[in-house]
Design an enzyme around this catalytic site. Structure first.
Site, PDB file in Angstrom:
ATOM      1  N   GLU A  46       0.416  -1.641  -0.081  1.00  0.00           N
ATOM      2  CA  GLU A  46      -0.345   0.108   0.076  1.00  0.00           C
ATOM      3  C   GLU A  46       0.686   1.449   0.074  1.00  0.00           C
ATOM      4  O   GLU A  46       0.513   2.662   0.267  1.00  0.00           O
ATOM      5  CB  GLU A  46      -0.575  -0.252   1.326  1.00  0.00           C
ATOM      6  CG  GLU A  46      -2.028  -0.810   1.236  1.00  0.00           C
ATOM      7  CD  GLU A  46      -2.952  -0.944   0.474  1.00  0.00           C
ATOM      8  OE1 GLU A  46      -3.816  -0.159   0.213  1.00  0.00           O
ATOM      9  OE2 GLU A  46      -3.676  -1.799  -0.300  1.00  0.00           O
ATOM     10  N   THR A  51       1.511   1.612  -8.356  1.00  0.00           N
ATOM     11  CA  THR A  51       0.426   3.353  -8.927  1.00  0.00           C
ATOM     12  C   THR A  51       2.161   4.192  -9.924  1.00  0.00           C
ATOM     13  O   THR A  51       1.239   4.346 -11.076  1.00  0.00           O
ATOM     14  CB  THR A  51      -0.258   4.503  -7.863  1.00  0.00           C
ATOM     15  OG1 THR A  51      -0.874   3.508  -7.226  1.00  0.00           O
ATOM     16  CG2 THR A  51      -0.330   5.205  -8.227  1.00  0.00           C
ATOM     17  N   ARG A 180      -6.997  -1.014  -7.018  1.00  0.00           N
ATOM     18  CA  ARG A 180      -6.146  -1.329  -6.282  1.00  0.00           C
ATOM     19  C   ARG A 180      -5.975  -2.397  -6.576  1.00  0.00           C
ATOM     20  O   ARG A 180      -6.997  -3.646  -6.331  1.00  0.00           O
ATOM     21  CB  ARG A 180      -6.643  -0.959  -4.621  1.00  0.00           C
ATOM     22  CG  ARG A 180      -5.928  -1.820  -3.636  1.00  0.00           C
ATOM     23  CD  ARG A 180      -4.040  -1.490  -3.684  1.00  0.00           C
ATOM     24  NE  ARG A 180      -3.161  -2.522  -2.773  1.00  0.00           N
ATOM     25  CZ  ARG A 180      -2.625  -2.948  -3.207  1.00  0.00           C
ATOM     26  NH1 ARG A 180      -0.967  -2.838  -3.722  1.00  0.00           N
ATOM     27  NH2 ARG A 180      -1.626  -3.639  -2.263  1.00  0.00           N
ATOM     28  N   ASP A 202       8.423  -4.449 -10.505  1.00  0.00           N
ATOM     29  CA  ASP A 202       8.272  -4.287  -9.686  1.00  0.00           C
ATOM     30  C   ASP A 202       7.683  -5.269  -8.749  1.00  0.00           C
ATOM     31  O   ASP A 202       7.441  -6.273  -9.065  1.00  0.00           O
ATOM     32  CB  ASP A 202       6.368  -3.186 -10.172  1.00  0.00           C
ATOM     33  CG  ASP A 202       5.346  -3.111  -8.911  1.00  0.00           C
ATOM     34  OD1 ASP A 202       5.883  -2.786  -7.507  1.00  0.00           O
ATOM     35  OD2 ASP A 202       4.175  -2.807  -9.165  1.00  0.00           O
ATOM     36  N   GLN A 206       3.605  -6.445   0.161  1.00  0.00           N
ATOM     37  CA  GLN A 206       2.596  -7.646   1.556  1.00  0.00           C
ATOM     38  C   GLN A 206       3.793  -8.774   2.781  1.00  0.00           C
ATOM     39  O   GLN A 206       5.090  -9.231   1.708  1.00  0.00           O
ATOM     40  CB  GLN A 206       1.712  -7.844   1.023  1.00  0.00           C
ATOM     41  CG  GLN A 206       1.029  -7.576   0.008  1.00  0.00           C
ATOM     42  CD  GLN A 206       0.106  -6.566   1.355  1.00  0.00           C
ATOM     43  OE1 GLN A 206       0.402  -6.884   2.945  1.00  0.00           O
ATOM     44  NE2 GLN A 206      -1.106  -6.055   1.231  1.00  0.00           N
TER      45      GLN A 206
END
Length: 354
Positions: A46, A51, A180, A202, A206
């Site tokens: 997050e 993005t 998301r 990327d 988590q």
């Protein structure tokens, strides 16, 4: 006594042509490596890595065409439904009652009882979402979003639910950027700027995904480490006893001082400044840092967080390059990455002896 001798086969024109082709390809590969920059995007979940990767596609490639945008329809729909479900579940946990007229609707809301993937955002579902969103109890729950797990873009998606219910809906670029979906595995994006090839990697942030990170550590030119400034009063999805900012600090310490990146440039993106600027007015940074004494003010709070991360660098020869960013703002990312690109290329040239 006679001696045995072996006679070498003559080299044919075909053999010479093959050898030249191999040597030419090797030269091309070496030249490509000299001009290839491998960027590794790291950070907790997050924090904005995916993005940013989408922004690179928008800025330096062809962006998202109509067909690619259509692939995000299900993601956008699930974002609406998951966020409303999170609000309803939080209302129960926080013991915040809904208005009497909405209690039955809340109890029977489809996504509470069925998998999100089986739910459709049609006109009926959109009307239900809007009615629940307008409930005073749900609004009270939303104001306490830091106490449970809710997407940063919950309000954005829920308030546009009528548009998403249209059967002919095609997501906009902003919808794509804000949508998301948990990143799993490793995703690569290739693009070129001024004859320099960039390979951007990327990986999921988590905890369960981090064991895969080491497979990407070789030949990295620069690490871009993402931190969500606004996460200072939130906890992890994986462990709700752990503060997200504290997790990011621990993770940055490990990455910045890793032997893998002893000679690697570290770019620090303190992201989500827009959300942080609003949040800091109401929630003191002391929540995460008891020694902070700058009050509910954006500038001293941002400076304090930046210093906490920079102080973790234990190598005098290594530089950490911090930037305050907003990954959903294309113009901002275009400007920031232009500066980052110059830093990376300059450091690469120095490392090569130029």
């Amino acid at each position: 006594m006679g001696m045995c001798s072996s006679r070498q086969e003559p080299v044919t024109k075909e053999d010479l042509a093959k050898q030249r082709a191999i040597e030419k390809q090797l030269r091309k590969d070496r030249k490509k490596l000299e001009h290839e920059v491998k960027l590794l995007l790291l950070g907790a979940g997050e924090s904005g890595k995916s993005t940013f990767a989408k922004q690179m596609k928008i800025i330096y490639l062809t962006g998202f065409d109509s067909e690619e945008k259509k692939e995000f329809v299900d993601v956008v729909h699930s974002n609406v439904l998951m966020n409303m479900r999170a609000l309803l579940l939080a209302a129960k946990r926080l013991e915040i009652p809904l208005e009497e007229k909405n209690q039955k609707l809340a109890e029977e809301f489809g996504p509470l009882h069925n998998p999100i993937s089986t739910q459709i955002v049609d006109a009926k579902m959109a009307a239900e979402v809007k009615q629940l969103w307008s409930d005073k109890g749900i609004q009270k729950v939303y104001r306490r979003a830091n106490e449970f797990q809710l997407s940063d873009s919950a309000k954005y998606f829920i308030e546009k639910v009528d548009k998403y219910a249209d059967p002919n809906f095609v997501p906009t670029e902003e919808d794509v950027l804000r949508s998301r979906a948990k990143t799993t595995g490793i995703s690569e994006t290739d693009f070129s700027i001024d004859n320099t090839h960039f390979k951007m990697v990327d990986v999921g942030g988590q905890r369960s995904e981090r064991k895969k990170w080491i497979h990407c550590f070789q030949d990295v030119t620069a690490v871009i480490f993402f931190v969500a400034l606004s996460e200072y009063n939130q906890t992890l999805y994986e462990d709700q006893t752990v503060n997200r900012m504290h997790e990011s600090l621990k993770l940055f310490d490990e990455i910045c001082n890793s032997r893998w990146f002893a000679r690697t440039s570290i770019i620090l993106f303190l992201n989500k400044r827009d959300l942080f600027e609003q949040k800091i007015k109401k929630h003191d940074l002391k929540i995460a840092f008891p020694n902070y004494d700058g009050g509910c003010n954006y500038e001293p709070a941002t400076e304090y967080i930046r210093t906490q991360f920079e102080n973790l660098n234990r190598t005098d020869e290594k530089h950490v390059y911090p930037h305050i960013t907003c990954a959903t703002d294309t113009d901002d990312i275009r400007f920031v990455f232009s500066a980052v690109k110059d830093i990376i290329l300059h450091r690469t040239l120095l490392a090569s002896g130029f």
